[in-house]
Design an enzyme around this catalytic site. Structure first.
Site, PDB file in Angstrom:
ATOM      1  N   THR A 996       0.820  -1.227   0.000  1.00 27.30           N
ATOM      2  CA  THR A 996       0.000   0.000   0.000  1.00 27.30           C
ATOM      3  C   THR A 996       0.842   1.260   0.000  1.00 27.30           C
ATOM      4  OG1 THR A 996      -0.177  -0.197   2.401  1.00 27.30           O
ATOM      5  CG2 THR A 996      -1.979  -1.090   1.092  1.00 27.30           C
ATOM      6  N   CYS A 997       2.057   1.164   0.566  1.00 32.92           N
ATOM      7  CA  CYS A 997       2.898   2.355   0.588  1.00 32.92           C
ATOM      8  C   CYS A 997       3.303   2.778  -0.821  1.00 32.92           C
ATOM      9  CB  CYS A 997       4.130   2.122   1.441  1.00 32.92           C
ATOM     10  SG  CYS A 997       5.094   0.708   0.919  1.00 32.92           S
TER      11      CYS A 997
END
Length: 1029
Positions: A996-997
């Site tokens: 997700t980063c």
């Protein structure tokens, strides 16, 4: 010298510069000029000396002659007029001729003779009852010149005697004519007999006195007597001085009057009406002056001269009693009676509006306890002295401009104007232009001077101001021609556009109406304006604002104040009125936008200015530019997407500066998923503003006490923000409640559940601000009335349906209840019911003893609304706002309305735009846009329900909502990377994973669409935190 034999001659050179002859010439000319001036000065000195000697000798001769005549008078008539009978006042007698020749106000013996003469006049008139016969005998026509001359001189002598001896006789100045021993009363009562308007010489006598400026003498007399108004014998009765003034005032301006006009500086208006609280001293004079004909005459005279002669108003009073304020108070106190008469003329109302407008404009602002500090305050120049009016004088003015006065003035001005639309091709006629200009000019300066709460409701609901002004403005707008102001009001605006003044009055009054009307009246009944007219109004306001703020901005766009000078008169530059209109028009447009957000009646684009382009947007980011000023004052003129771009660029700039200062992450927190709120509060509530702006990294601990795998590169923090906001704003936790529409607002009873509830609200405010600061969307639908608290706005009755629709229906029922409301046994109290505990609160001090009636029901309705929407949640909202403003500056939030603010927090509620996401996606690991797995993936994602699409978005980005402006603004762009190098059976059995980063999806190359759909659904619904990453 003899010839030496040398034929050459030497030239002599003067090394001193100019020729000595030239220097001598200049000196001679200067001496001649000085001598000529000295001779001229001597001639002037001698001439002046001759004039003085001539005057002195003449006066000396006159005094000698007066002494001779006085001595002869005493021999003939006695020092105390013992030998005077009624025949002595006739035209053939020498009595009055000698008396008016030698009488001197400085001579006490002459003063006694004058008093005795006036006493005898009264005595003989009482005996015969005929004043004309006493002075003219039986043939007035043949003797009228002599009689008039004698009475003019006698009258002036009486006034001079009173004026000169006013300090000695100050206790008698306001006595009635019934006091036989009071010398001033005797003199004044004789004047009353002589100046009776019914007498044939009245006009010439009063005209003579006016030419001698007697009102200035009367002014000094009245001011001397002001401390003795309650002297014995005067209280409750009409004084002789008052009778004299009434005779002179009532004479001037009447139809038979042929008096010549006098200098306004010495007139009754400038000399007497400028005395503070005149009518308290002379109530009878007030009755005389208040008659329609007199008020109309003096108002017209003042309208003609007040602008040109305001600088010659008397200055003999204290600074707190300026002449223009005193004359204004006295005029306003009497004109109400004239306006109330059915035959009051339109011209008088125009004159009255012109006079009071000019005088009001000169006043410093008069504040009330509830008026906002700083609004329209006077700016004092470097050499100016601030004028503060006497409290009683302020009260006189504010009390005079009451509801009755406003209704009467507007009724007279608008009496002949129809509010129904005629032919739109015809503009307003001259009478309508004059009426609108007079009303708007008067109300404009009134708004800037008096407390608004005293007059707004009256103007909105008891006058035809709004329909008349709207009819006027609409026709001018449709014809594209705005009528200019009449000349008498040109000092306000000069050659400024004709729409400025009407808008400066219409906007605040209509805005006030919108705060009181309910939703049914506005949307269904279309009151006070139809929705079609409101759409037209939005166009007018939008164009006016753009003209003021962008096309022709004032020199100081943030200043709506006046400049004051030492004379006490304020200057009204066009820039100041432009700024005022800019403020009230932007406030009204903002309010209309709120109504449109509740229930759309016009496209949102109608609020956007036509001239907003890329250049404007680039300028709006820079402070001090016109575009930035517009962004602050009227943000709705700029499209929402453009403002979001400006907002995100401002946030990005702050984040970049923060990252430059702090390279390393200082704040790392270990959070248990099943205790997320408590752990976050304990570890993050003490962070400073600087720490909140910096990077925060989170490590989650699952229910087994094991740290979840994965390095927080920003994605875990996104997940943390979504989870903690969901937990904190959950109604089960007790800090927030839900409305019937499932919108969140602070729980008024939160203190009964959490001891530290206010600290929690502060923490939640900073938490929400952190999410917005980082561009993280959170799925938290807030109630509009709570979002208004983030903008530090006040909530009104119209916001109540979102909180308590049942209470709103009951209040609207009361508002339209036609019967006697007092029979319902309602009082100014409200019952709070929180968690089964009932408490009763008073809406007003002593409210439990104040019954709700038809007269105060509107006040009751708005007090109830205020209690529920503002008072009950004030502590929670205040602490939430303090935390919120740690990261979110007020000027950033002020760019958006409440509806737009909700979009900033939660994003759009519309379905996920899969096509937009596909157009802004990168590929890696062998995938590309035409790959068969990628084609299958997009087909599967499109077939998902909205809920599953949101879950997918959360799975790959950490947030269930996309960027407001589209996936083009996702940082970094979404990327699909091939997972598992080969298409082996073991590789294809793997689930999709994400980072997700990096907004990254790791997708194995599944062989079929069904397999891809099954694996993807399992992954996004596993809810296994970051164990799948």
């Amino acid at each position: 010298m003899f010839f030496s034999g040398d034929p050459t001659t030497r030239k002599r050179v003067d090394l001193g510069g100019r020729s000595s002859k030239e220097r001598d010439r200049q000196k001679l000319l200067e001496q001649t000029r000085l001598e000529r001036n000295r001779r001229l000065w001597l001639r002037q000195q001698n001439s002046a000396a001759l004039k003085i000697q001539k005057y002195f000798r003449g006066r000396k001769v006159v005094e000698v002659e007066r002494a001779k005549v006085r001595e002869q008078f005493y021999k003939t008539y006695g020092k105390h007029c013992h030998h005077v009978d009624r025949h002595c006042f006739g035209p053939d007698s020498e009595f009055l001729r000698q008396l008016i020749f030698f009488v001197n106000a400085w001579n006490m013996n002459d003063f006694s003779v004058l008093v005795e003469t006036c006493r005898l006049i009264q005595h003989f008139v009482r005996e015969s009852g005929d004043v004309v016969e006493l002075f003219a005998g039986t043939d007035y026509l043949s003797n009228h010149s002599l009689v008039v001359y004698r009475l003019k001189r006698l009258s002036f002598a009486c006034i001079q005697a009173i004026h000169h001896n006013r300090n000695k006789l100050k206790d008698q100045l306001l006595m009635t004519g019934e006091e036989p021993s009071a010398s001033t009363a005797i003199l004044l009562q004789a004047l009353v007999l002589i100046l009776d308007p019914k007498l044939p010489w009245a006009c010439k006598t009063v005209g003579y006195l006016l030419q001698r400026n007697v009102f200035s003498l009367f002014r000094e007399v009245i001011l001397t007597a002001k401390e003795n108004i309650n002297a014995k014998g005067s209280f409750g009765k009409v004084s002789a001085l008052e009778h004299v003034l009434a005779c002179m005032v009532s004479h001037v301006g009447q139809s038979p009057c042929i008096c010549t006009n006098v200098d306004p500086q010495w007139s009754f208006s400038f000399q007497i009406l400028t005395i503070p609280f005149l009518w308290k001293k002379f109530p009878y004079l007030k009755e005389v002056f208040a008659s329609r004909s007199l008020t109309q005459y003096y108002t017209n005279q003042m309208a003609l001269c007040v602008q040109n002669h305001a600088n010659v108003l008397p200055t003999d009073m204290l600074n707190e009693f300026p002449g223009y304020a005193c004359i204004l108070g006295n005029i306003l106190e009497t004109t109400g009676a004239a306006l109330s008469q059915p035959d009051c003329s339109f011209e008088m109302a125009l004159d009255l509006a012109a006079v009071t407008t000019y005088l009001l404009e000169a006043l410093p602002p008069i504040k009330s306890s509830s008026r906002e500090i700083g609004e329209d305050d006077m700016i004092i120049g470097d050499e100016s002295v601030e004028i503060v009016l006497d409290d009683n004088l302020q009260q006189q003015i504010t009390n005079a401009i009451d509801s009755r006065f406003l209704v009467q003035l507007t009724n007279v001005l608008f009496g002949g104007i129809s509010t129904a639309h005629g032919s739109h091709n015809e503009g307003p006629d001259d009478k309508e232009v004059a009426a609108v200009a007079a009303a708007c000019a008067f109300l404009h300066v009134t708004f800037n001077t008096l407390p608004l709460e005293r007059i707004m409701t009256v103007l909105a609901y008891r006058t035809e101001l709004v329909p008349v002004l709207w009819n006027f403005m609409k026709r001018c707008h449709e014809n594209q021609k705005w009528s200019s102001l009449p000349e008498r009001f040109s000092y306000l605006l000069g050659d400024a556009p004709g729409w400025l003044l009407p808008l400066s009055v219409f906007c605040p009054v209509y805005k006030h109406m919108l705060m009181i009307v309910d939703n049914e009246e506005f949307y269904e009944q279309e009151k006070p304006l139809s929705l079609k007219d409101v759409r037209c109004l939005i166009v007018i306001l939008r164009q006016a604002l753009w003209q003021i703020l962008w096309v022709n901005p004032s020199a100081h766009p943030s200043s709506g104040k006046f400049i004051s000078y030492t004379s006490g008169h304020k200057k009204h530059p066009v820039e100041a009125i432009q700024s005022r209109v800019g403020t009230v028009a932007s406030e009204l447009l903002s309010q209309l936008q709120d109504w449109n957000n509740r229930r759309q009646f016009t496209p949102p684009s109608d609020f956007h200015a036509d001239g907003v382009n890329d250049y404007f947007i680039s300028q709006a980011v820079t402070e001090g530019t016109k575009a930035h000023d517009i962004l602050k004052q009227a943000p709705f003129l700029i499209p929402f997407t453009s403002r979001v771009k400006i907002f995100t660029s401002q946030l990005a700039s702050v984040r970049q500066r923060q990252e430059a200062h702090g390279v390393f992450t200082r704040n790392r927190f270990r959070i248990r998923r099943d205790h997320i709120l408590e752990d976050a509060y304990n570890q993050m509530s003490a962070l400073s503003e600087e720490d909140l702006r910096g990077l925060i990294r989170v490590t989650f601990v699952n229910e087994f006490g094991v740290e979840e795998p994965g390095i927080d590169g920003g994605g875990i923090f996104k997940d943390f923000m979504e989870n903690i906001t969901r937990a904190a704003f959950d109604v089960q936790y007790g800090l927030f409640k839900e409305t019937a529409d499932h919108l969140l607002y602070p729980n008024p009873g939160s203190g009964m559940i959490h001891e530290q509830h206010l600290q929690f609200f502060h923490f939640l405010g900073s938490l929400l601000a952190k999410a917005m600061f980082e561009g993280i969307l959170v799925d938290m639908p807030f109630a509009t009335f709570f979002l208004s608290k983030l903008k530090q706005k006040y909530n009104y009755l119209n916001d109540l349906p979102s909180l308590d629709p049942e209470l709103y229906r009951h209040l609207i029922f009361l508002k339209h209840y036609k019967e006697d409301i007092s029979e319902l046994e309602l009082y100014f109290v409200i019952v709070n019911n929180e968690y089964g505990e009932q408490t009763e609160e008073e809406l007003l001090p002593g409210g439990k003893n104040i019954r709700v009636t038809n007269e105060n029901v509107i006040t009751f309705i708005h007090l109830v609304s205020n209690h529920r929407l503002n008072f009950q949640i004030r502590q929670q909202s205040t602490h939430f706002l303090r935390g919120f403003q740690q990261l979110m500056r007020k000027e950033w939030i002020d760019m958006f309305n409440e509806h737009e603010l909700q979009l900033l927090i939660s994003g759009s509620l519309d379905s996920l735009d899969v096509d937009d996401l596909r157009q802004n996606t990168n590929y890696a690991g062998g995938y590309h846009g035409e790959h068969y797995v990628i084609d299958m993936f997009w087909e599967v994602l499109k077939s998902f329900s909205l809920e599953n699409q949101k879950k997918f978005l959360k799975f790959v980005t950490g947030c269930s909502r996309g960027p407001l402006l589209g996936f083009k603004y996702l940082e970094p762009l979404f990327c699909i990377q091939r997972a598992a190098g080969s298409a082996s059976e073991e590789a294809l059995d793997r689930l999709p994973t994400s980072a997700t980063c990096m907004n990254l999806l790791k997708l194995p190359p599944y062989g079929s669409k069904e397999q891809l759909e099954t694996k993807l659904l399992y992954a996004i619904n596993a809810d296994a935190g970051f164990d799948l990453s």
